[in-house]
Write an enzyme that holds these catalytic residues in place. Structure first.
Site, PDB file in Angstrom:
ATOM      1  CB  CYS A   7       3.003   6.174  -9.132  1.00 28.84           C
ATOM      2  SG  CYS A   7       2.392   7.290  -7.840  1.00 28.84           S
ATOM      3  CG  ASP A 129      -3.156  -0.107  -5.127  1.00 31.56           C
ATOM      4  OD1 ASP A 129      -2.703  -1.195  -5.529  1.00 31.56           O
ATOM      5  OD2 ASP A 129      -2.440   0.794  -4.652  1.00 31.56           O
TER       6      ASP A 129
END
Length: 202
Positions: A7, A129
């Site tokens: 990412c 996360d």
């Protein structure tokens, strides 16, 4: 077979690195100036057009105008969207009325309470996360018994990724700062991270 997403791509060099390493997904942080990895929709269109067909581009959004998200999905710029803000079930429902592309909803895991919300989210996938680009892991023991496939993020790198796979067996791992050096994507770290996932899948 755990998948891997790299990412925070923002440069042509980043695209070259992932084209060489061949992760399953790559991510672009779109219209979020607070992130040093922020890119504009036009930049995403340009960069994603250079991706290998094997790599699926994901747009990362924070409370973005729903029509922009849908347009980038519908025109083929993005394979999926990843929602990192306060987008609720109504937002997800409205987005589904505009596109049939996959929706990933991110949750910041501090306790089992967040996992209860994640478990019933109507997104196609959830991403778990430790925080918005914090670069640290959360307490993985909280994930015991979590009932659905998920992307694991937060503090992952080419060193600890094997332990994450052995312990948790997530649907996918999502790595950003863990494959950077001095805030810039690192070709060798990307290759090592992808290789670690592929090795684990053998």
């Amino acid at each position: 077979m755990t998948k891997i997403k790299i990412c925070g791509l923002s440069r042509e060099d980043d695209v070259e690195y992932v084209n060489e390493a061949r992760p399953d997904f790559c991510g672009f942080i779109i219209n979020y100036p607070k992130s040093k990895r922020n890119v504009s929709p036009d930049t995403v269109r340009r960069l994603s057009s250079r991706l290998s067909d094997e790599i699926l581009p994901v747009g990362v959004f924070v409370n973005e105008n729903i029509n922009l998200v849908a347009s980038l999905l519908r025109d083929g710029t993005l394979y999926a969207c990843q929602l990192h803000g306060s987008e609720d079930e109504d937002y997800i429902s409205r987005l589904r009325s505009l596109t049939d592309k996959p929706i990933i909803k991110a949750f910041r895991v501090k306790s089992r309470a967040e996992l209860e919300f994640a478990a019933v989210c109507t997104g196609d996938f959830v991403l778990l996360d430790s925080g918005a680009g914090s670069g640290v892991t959360f307490d993985w023991s909280l994930l015991s018994g979590f009932p659905r496939p998920y992307f694991l993020a937060g503090g992952l790198n080419d060193v600890n990724i094997a332990a994450a796979l052995d312990t948790l067996h997530p649907y996918a791992v999502d790595i950003s700062s863990g494959v950077e050096t001095d805030g810039v994507k690192d070709r060798d770290k990307i290759q090592r991270a992808v290789a670690a996932v592929r090795k684990n899948n053998i």
